[in-house]
Design a protein around this motif. Structure first.
Motif: not given
Length: 250
Positions: A104-111
């Motif tokens: 979830m953190t990875g998706i948020l950091a990317q988007t």
């Protein structure tokens, strides 16, 4: 325990301390208490001058239980983080996720990089891109009548953990089936926020931390010695490494 609604989903959370905000995102079949309160993450971060926000993922802990896998799309789950930040009027925060929480953190950091001061991926390495984590055998184990009916070793580990945490196993099975989207290498390579990847050296679920760090520009690796996926969470080396990283990040 305070809560807020993101659409029709009620999300339970805690908000303690003062200082720069850190949002903690727990792993699959866990909860804010099991992942962050009991292993003393909340108290340690507070003691070091941080405002600590932790929440129960949808389907977990005291948050709403949902039974349609579509309700657990990983992008939707990541948006729960920014929705909580909006609710608390927090423009930007350090975000640390463990396992599913790291996805979830990875998706948020990317988007939504403008919301993430730094990203800490606990218990997740190259598995962010190339699998890793529980699969359909674990979903079936969660749906089995009892632990005695589960023969798959991986499935038994997660079923025993879910029983221990008294989780809603049907909601967890739906979450597992709905949140399995992997990030592409191109998406991961576009992450520009300061990143720490912390994985136990005996973690057979996360995948290589160094392999993921080789893709994220400037990412740092924190090896947690002699810890597997389940036992790395409360490790002293993990805590000290995160505090050091947070003290150095812009």
């Amino acid at each position: 325990m305070p809560s807020f609604h993101h659409g029709d989903v009620e999300i339970a959370y805690l908000d303690e301390g003062e200082g720069d905000p850190v949002v903690l995102v727990h792993g699959f079949a866990s909860s804010k208490n099991v992942n962050w309160v009991y292993p003393t993450w909340v108290s340690e971060l507070r003691k070091n001058g941080f405002r600590v926000i932790a929440f129960d993922n949808r389907g977990h802990g005291d948050s709403s239980k949902l039974y349609d896998p579509e309700d657990y799309h990983i992008g939707t789950m990541a948006s729960d983080i920014s929705a909580l930040m909006d609710h608390l009027a927090i423009a930007r925060a350090d975000v640390m996720g463990y396992s599913l929480g790291a996805r979830m953190t990875g998706i948020l950091a990317q988007t939504r990089p403008e919301r993430v001061r730094s990203g800490i991926f606990g218990g997740l390495g190259i598995g962010l891109i190339k699998g890793g984590g529980p699969g359909e055998s674990v979903a079936r184990a969660l749906e089995a009548p009892s632990l005695d009916d589960v023969t798959d070793p991986f499935g038994r580990t997660f079923r025993a953990f879910a029983d221990q945490t008294r989780s809603d196993r049907r909601a967890l099975a739906a979450c597992l089936r709905g949140s399995r989207r992997l990030m592409t290498e191109a998406e991961v390579a576009s992450i520009k926020v300061p990143t720490l990847i912390a994985v136990g050296t005996k973690d057979e679920i996360a995948g290589s931390a160094q392999a993921l760090a080789n893709i994220i520009p400037g990412a740092e690796v924190l090896d947690i010695p002699n810890r597997d996926h389940m036992r790395a969470v409360g490790d002293k080396v993990y805590k000290e490494g995160v505090l050091k990283f947070l003290s150095r990040r812009p």
